[in-house]
Scaffold this motif. Structure first.
Motif, PDB file in Angstrom:
ATOM      1  N   VAL A   1     -21.092  27.881   4.890  1.00 40.74           N
ATOM      2  CA  VAL A   1     -20.117  28.947   5.117  1.00 40.74           C
ATOM      3  C   VAL A   1     -20.576  30.282   4.536  1.00 40.74           C
ATOM      4  CG1 VAL A   1     -17.757  29.693   4.605  1.00 40.74           C
ATOM      5  CG2 VAL A   1     -18.210  27.299   5.204  1.00 40.74           C
ATOM      6  N   VAL A   2     -21.171  30.255   3.354  1.00 40.13           N
ATOM      7  CA  VAL A   2     -21.594  31.483   2.685  1.00 40.13           C
ATOM      8  C   VAL A   2     -23.037  31.838   3.026  1.00 40.13           C
ATOM      9  CG1 VAL A   2     -21.961  32.604   0.454  1.00 40.13           C
ATOM     10  CG2 VAL A   2     -19.962  31.128   0.793  1.00 40.13           C
ATOM     11  N   ASP A   3     -23.956  30.905   2.857  1.00 43.52           N
ATOM     12  CA  ASP A   3     -25.383  31.216   3.021  1.00 43.52           C
ATOM     13  C   ASP A   3     -25.758  31.539   4.460  1.00 43.52           C
ATOM     14  OD1 ASP A   3     -25.761  30.847   0.314  1.00 43.52           O
ATOM     15  OD2 ASP A   3     -26.389  28.760   0.505  1.00 43.52           O
ATOM     16  N   ALA A   4     -25.213  30.799   5.425  1.00 40.33           N
ATOM     17  CA  ALA A   4     -25.523  31.090   6.825  1.00 40.33           C
ATOM     18  C   ALA A   4     -24.952  32.449   7.223  1.00 40.33           C
ATOM     19  CB  ALA A   4     -24.975  29.990   7.734  1.00 40.33           C
ATOM     20  N   HIS A   5     -23.776  32.761   6.704  1.00 43.07           N
ATOM     21  CA  HIS A   5     -23.189  34.064   7.027  1.00 43.07           C
ATOM     22  C   HIS A   5     -24.016  35.187   6.427  1.00 43.07           C
ATOM     23  CE1 HIS A   5     -20.131  37.381   6.719  1.00 43.07           C
ATOM     24  NE2 HIS A   5     -20.001  37.024   7.977  1.00 43.07           N
ATOM     25  N   ARG A   6     -24.480  35.023   5.197  1.00 37.82           N
ATOM     26  CA  ARG A   6     -25.327  36.058   4.581  1.00 37.82           C
ATOM     27  C   ARG A   6     -26.579  36.295   5.427  1.00 37.82           C
ATOM     28  NH1 ARG A   6     -24.548  33.992  -1.189  1.00 37.82           N
ATOM     29  NH2 ARG A   6     -22.996  35.405  -2.067  1.00 37.82           N
ATOM     30  N   TYR A   7     -27.175  35.211   5.901  1.00 42.23           N
ATOM     31  CA  TYR A   7     -28.375  35.339   6.725  1.00 42.23           C
ATOM     32  C   TYR A   7     -28.044  36.060   8.032  1.00 42.23           C
ATOM     33  CZ  TYR A   7     -32.463  34.040   9.490  1.00 42.23           C
ATOM     34  OH  TYR A   7     -33.577  34.079  10.285  1.00 42.23           O
ATOM     35  N   GLY A   8     -26.909  35.713   8.635  1.00 41.53           N
ATOM     36  CA  GLY A   8     -26.492  36.372   9.864  1.00 41.53           C
ATOM     37  C   GLY A   8     -26.246  37.858   9.671  1.00 41.53           C
ATOM     38  N   VAL A   9     -25.658  38.234   8.538  1.00 43.48           N
ATOM     39  CA  VAL A   9     -25.410  39.649   8.250  1.00 43.48           C
ATOM     40  C   VAL A   9     -26.733  40.409   8.128  1.00 43.48           C
ATOM     41  CG1 VAL A   9     -24.531  41.285   6.525  1.00 43.48           C
ATOM     42  CG2 VAL A   9     -23.129  39.329   7.232  1.00 43.48           C
ATOM     43  N   GLU A  10     -27.738  39.790   7.528  1.00 44.48           N
ATOM     44  CA  GLU A  10     -29.053  40.436   7.422  1.00 44.48           C
ATOM     45  C   GLU A  10     -29.602  40.781   8.804  1.00 44.48           C
ATOM     46  OE1 GLU A  10     -31.716  38.025   5.170  1.00 44.48           O
ATOM     47  OE2 GLU A  10     -30.488  38.061   3.347  1.00 44.48           O
ATOM     48  N   ILE A  11     -29.410  39.874   9.754  1.00 42.80           N
ATOM     49  CA  ILE A  11     -29.842  40.139  11.128  1.00 42.80           C
ATOM     50  C   ILE A  11     -29.010  41.261  11.739  1.00 42.80           C
ATOM     51  CG2 ILE A  11     -30.032  39.146  13.447  1.00 42.80           C
ATOM     52  CD1 ILE A  11     -30.352  36.387  12.023  1.00 42.80           C
ATOM     53  N   ALA A  12     -27.694  41.181  11.535  1.00 39.79           N
ATOM     54  CA  ALA A  12     -26.773  42.136  12.160  1.00 39.79           C
ATOM     55  C   ALA A  12     -26.908  43.546  11.585  1.00 39.79           C
ATOM     56  CB  ALA A  12     -25.334  41.646  12.000  1.00 39.79           C
ATOM     57  N   GLU A  13     -27.334  43.667  10.337  1.00 38.16           N
ATOM     58  CA  GLU A  13     -27.458  44.994   9.733  1.00 38.16           C
ATOM     59  C   GLU A  13     -28.433  45.872  10.509  1.00 38.16           C
ATOM     60  OE1 GLU A  13     -26.410  44.571   5.007  1.00 38.16           O
ATOM     61  OE2 GLU A  13     -28.394  43.934   5.666  1.00 38.16           O
ATOM     62  N   ASP A  14     -29.490  45.291  11.041  1.00 31.93           N
ATOM     63  CA  ASP A  14     -30.448  46.072  11.827  1.00 31.93           C
ATOM     64  C   ASP A  14     -29.820  46.614  13.107  1.00 31.93           C
ATOM     65  OD1 ASP A  14     -32.470  45.641   9.999  1.00 31.93           O
ATOM     66  OD2 ASP A  14     -33.264  43.881  11.030  1.00 31.93           O
ATOM     67  N   ILE A  15     -28.792  45.922  13.587  1.00 32.36           N
ATOM     68  CA  ILE A  15     -28.140  46.318  14.843  1.00 32.36           C
ATOM     69  C   ILE A  15     -27.030  47.339  14.596  1.00 32.36           C
ATOM     70  CG2 ILE A  15     -26.858  45.467  16.860  1.00 32.36           C
ATOM     71  CD1 ILE A  15     -29.691  44.349  16.676  1.00 32.36           C
ATOM     72  N   TYR A  16     -26.245  47.124  13.538  1.00 37.75           N
ATOM     73  CA  TYR A  16     -24.960  47.827  13.384  1.00 37.75           C
ATOM     74  C   TYR A  16     -24.898  48.827  12.235  1.00 37.75           C
ATOM     75  CZ  TYR A  16     -23.142  44.386  16.664  1.00 37.75           C
ATOM     76  OH  TYR A  16     -22.930  43.620  17.772  1.00 37.75           O
ATOM     77  N   ARG A  17     -25.977  48.994  11.458  1.00 35.59           N
ATOM     78  CA  ARG A  17     -25.905  49.929  10.337  1.00 35.59           C
ATOM     79  C   ARG A  17     -26.962  51.029  10.479  1.00 35.59           C
ATOM     80  NH1 ARG A  17     -23.657  49.524   4.856  1.00 35.59           N
ATOM     81  NH2 ARG A  17     -22.835  51.388   5.908  1.00 35.59           N
ATOM     82  N   PRO A  18     -26.828  51.868  11.517  1.00 36.06           N
ATOM     83  CA  PRO A  18     -27.803  52.940  11.717  1.00 36.06           C
ATOM     84  C   PRO A  18     -27.716  53.998  10.624  1.00 36.06           C
ATOM     85  CG  PRO A  18     -25.928  53.250  13.168  1.00 36.06           C
ATOM     86  CD  PRO A  18     -25.731  51.919  12.504  1.00 36.06           C
ATOM     87  N   LYS A  19     -28.852  54.630  10.351  1.00 30.60           N
ATOM     88  CA  LYS A  19     -28.895  55.705   9.366  1.00 30.60           C
ATOM     89  C   LYS A  19     -28.726  57.050  10.069  1.00 30.60           C
ATOM     90  CE  LYS A  19     -31.949  53.288   6.135  1.00 30.60           C
ATOM     91  NZ  LYS A  19     -33.245  53.317   5.410  1.00 30.60           N
ATOM     92  N   THR A  20     -28.070  57.976   9.378  1.00 31.56           N
ATOM     93  CA  THR A  20     -27.824  59.294   9.956  1.00 31.56           C
ATOM     94  C   THR A  20     -27.711  60.334   8.854  1.00 31.56           C
ATOM     95  OG1 THR A  20     -26.300  60.619  11.303  1.00 31.56           O
ATOM     96  CG2 THR A  20     -25.332  58.883   9.965  1.00 31.56           C
TER      97      THR A  20
END
Length: 465
Positions: A293-312
C-alpha cells in the motif's frame, strides 16, 4: 482591446468531430503582432490571441510520453502483477487464514476517475482463479466516498459488461451508518468509519490512479479506502484536516501529514495491496504499479512526478483551462490550486471552465460553497469548529480556494454561473474580452509587463525555479 469573433452563448462556427459537438471560440486583441493560445473548454476550445509583447513564461500540461515507449495495458498489468512490490496476490492468498476459501473485495474508483478497471480486473480474477478462488468469492465495491451513485451505463463503462455478469458489484454509501463499522480513531484523533462489507472480507485489493491531488498530495494508494469506503464523518474530517495546512505542504507532495492519516487508516482496515495506473498528458496509461500500500504508491508517485510536476519560472498571471476537471466547480477549483503553486503573491488566476453541472451535482455541496465561498479561511474554520456547517467536505474545498484567494485574485470565464453566484464563491466573473483589463491592472501593480503562465491542463502541480 479584445474583440469577440464568436460569443459564448450564440456561436456561429460550430463543427463536429467524431460525433462530439465541438464549439470553437475565438477572442482577439487588436495588436499588430499576436500569439495564439488555445484552451480546452468543455467539448471544444477557446482560442485567445494575446499581444506578442507579453512574456509567456511557460505553457504547462502533463508530459506526453512518446508512443514508441508506451506498452499496451495488457502488457503493463501483467508486468505489474509479476513484479509486485512487497506483496503479491499469491502471497495475500497464502497469508489468509482461509486460503482458497477466502472472500475477496476489489475496490474500484468511480466514473469520475480514469482508472481502466475494465482492463485490470480480468487479470486479477484470472490470477485469483489460478490460486483456487472462484468469481463467486469475489465482490467489487465502487469506492464512491461521498460521490453520487453510478448508474448502470456508467458501471458498464467503468467495469465492462463481462465483469458485471461474472462478479457481484455494490456501491459504497458513506451516509448509511447501518452498513459501516466504527474502528476507533487515528493518531491525530479522526474517527474511522469503514464499509462493513469491505472490512469483513478476507483479502482486500484497491485499484486507483496516481495524479496530484490538493487534499492528499497524490491520488491513488490508500486514497481508495479514504475517502473511498469511509463514512461521511471520516471523509469530512480528513478533508478539513487537510484544508488547515498550507497548500504547498500537501499538493504534489507524497509524504505529508494527510497521506500519513490515509495510510494509517488503510493499513488498519486491512488493505492488502494496491494496483495503480499512471497516465500521461494524453490520458494514456503509461505504467502500472502493484504491491504494498505504501511502497508501491511511493514508486508510482516517482514515475508520475515526471509527468505532472513541470518546472516553471514564477508568473504574475495564470490563464488556466479547468480541463479535465471542468464538469463542475467542485472539481474545477483544482485549476486555481495548480496556478497557486506558480504565481507571485498579488498576481491573478483566470480560469476557463465550462461547468455543465454547475457548482456541484450534489445540492448540499452547492449550497455550502455559495454560503462560505467568499469568507476567509479563518472564518470558515471558526464556523466548522462551532458546528455551524453540516457539509464539512464542501467547507474544506471553500477553505482551499480561499487560501488561493489570499495570495492572488481569482477570475473565471464560464457560461454556466451568473455573476452573483461567482461573487458568492469569491470569484470575479469576466468575459474573455476583459482579460486585457486584468493584464493592465497587474501591469500597474507590478510596474512591468506581467509574466503570463498558460496552464493547458489542470491535473498538474507545477513547481517554480
Amino acid at each position: 482591446m479584445l474583440t469577440w469573433f464568436h460569443s459564448i452563448l450564440n456561436l456561429t462556427n460550430d463543427t463536429y468531430k467524431g460525433g462530439i459537438h465541438i464549439k470553437i471560440l475565438r477572442v482577439e486583441m487588436l495588436h499588430s503582432r499576436q500569439m495564439n493560445v488555445r484552451l480546452r473548454y468543455g467539448c471544444g476550445e477557446i482560442e485567445l490571441s494575446l499581444p506578442s509583447y507579453l512574456d509567456v513564461v511557460s505553457r504547462l500540461r502533463p508530459l506526453y510520453r512518446d508512443k514508441e515507449y508506451v506498452s499496451s495495458i495488457d502488457i503493463l498489468i501483467r508486468r505489474a502483477l509479476s513484479n509486485s512490490i512487497g506483496v503479491s496476490l499469491k502471497e495475500l492468498v497464502s497469508r489468509s487464514k482461509k486460503g482458497e476459501k477466502s472472500t475477496v473485495v476489489i475496490l474500484s474508483d468511480d466514473i469520475s476517475r480514469p482508472t481502466p478497471a475494465w482492463a485490470i480486473i480480468p487479470y486479477i480474477l484470472k490470477e485469483l482463479n489460478s490460486l483456487g478462488i472462484g468469481n463467486n468469492q469475489v465482490k467489487i465495491i465502487i469506492a464512491l466516498g461521498t460521490h453520487r451513485e453510478m448508474n448502470n451505463n456508467e458501471l458498464k463503462i467503468k467495469l465492462g459488461e463481462e465483469i458485471l455478469k461474472q462478479v457481484e458489484v455494490t456501491q459504497h454509501n458513506a451516509y448509511d451508518y447501518d452498513k459501516l463499522l466504527y474502528m476507533g480513531k487515528t493518531s491525530s484523533g479522526i474517527a474511522i468509519w469503514l464499509n462493513k462489507e469491505y472490512y469483513e472480507a478476507d483479502i482486500k485489493i484497491g485499484l486507483g490512479n496516481i495524479a496530484p491531488h490538493p487534499a492528499a498530495g497524490w491520488s491513488g494508494g490508500s486514497k481508495i479506502v479514504v475517502p473511498g469506503v469511509c463514512g461521511a464523518e471520516t471523509v469530512d474530517m480528513v478533508h478539513f484536516y487537510s484544508a488547515l495546512h498550507p497548500i504547498e505542504d500537501i499538493f504534489g507532495v507524497r509524504d505529508n501529514v494527510i497521506r500519513n492519516e490515509l495510510d494509517e487508516i488503510a493499513l488498519k482496515s486491512g488493505l492488502g495491496m494496491i494496483i495503480n495506473t499512471v497516465l500521461d498528458g494524453r490520458k494514456k496509461v503509461i505504467d502500472i504499479v502493484a504491491g504494498d500500500v505504501v511502497d508501491a504508491h511511493r514508486y508510482g508517485v516517482e514515475i508520475a512526478e515526471d509527468i505532472y510536476r513541470p518546472k516553471t519560472p514564477i508568473a504574475d498571471i495564470a490563464i488556466v483551462s479547468a480541463y479535465p476537471y471542468d464538469i463542475d466547480y467542485w472539481q474545477a477549483g483544482k485549476g486555481y490550486l495548480a496556478a497557486y503553486l506558480a504565481l507571485r503573491r498579488g498576481g491573478a488566476a483566470i480560469l476557463f471552465a465550462k461547468l455543465p453541472e454547475g457548482i456541484s451535482a450534489i445540492p448540499q455541496h452547492s449550497k455550502t460553497l455559495l454560503t462560505l465561498g467568499n469568507l476567509t479561511p479563518n472564518e470558515i474554520e471558526v464556523r466548522v469548529r462551532r458546528g455551524e456547517v453540516d457539509d464539512v467536505a464542501a467547507a474544506s474545498v471553500a477553505m482551499l480556494i480561499s487560501r488561493v484567494r489570499e495570495k492572488v485574485e481569482l477570475y473565471i470565464v464560464t457560461d454556466s454561473l451568473n455573476s452573483r453566484e461567482c461573487e458568492k464563491l469569491g470569484l470575479i466573473k469576466i468575459s474573455p474580452r476583459e482579460i486585457d483589463d486584468v493584464i493592465e491592472k497587474t501591469r500597474r501593480k507590478f510596474g512591468k509587463n506581467p509574466g503570463i503562465l498558460i496552464i493547458e491542463d489542470s491535473s498538474i502541480a507545477p513547481h517554480t525555479y
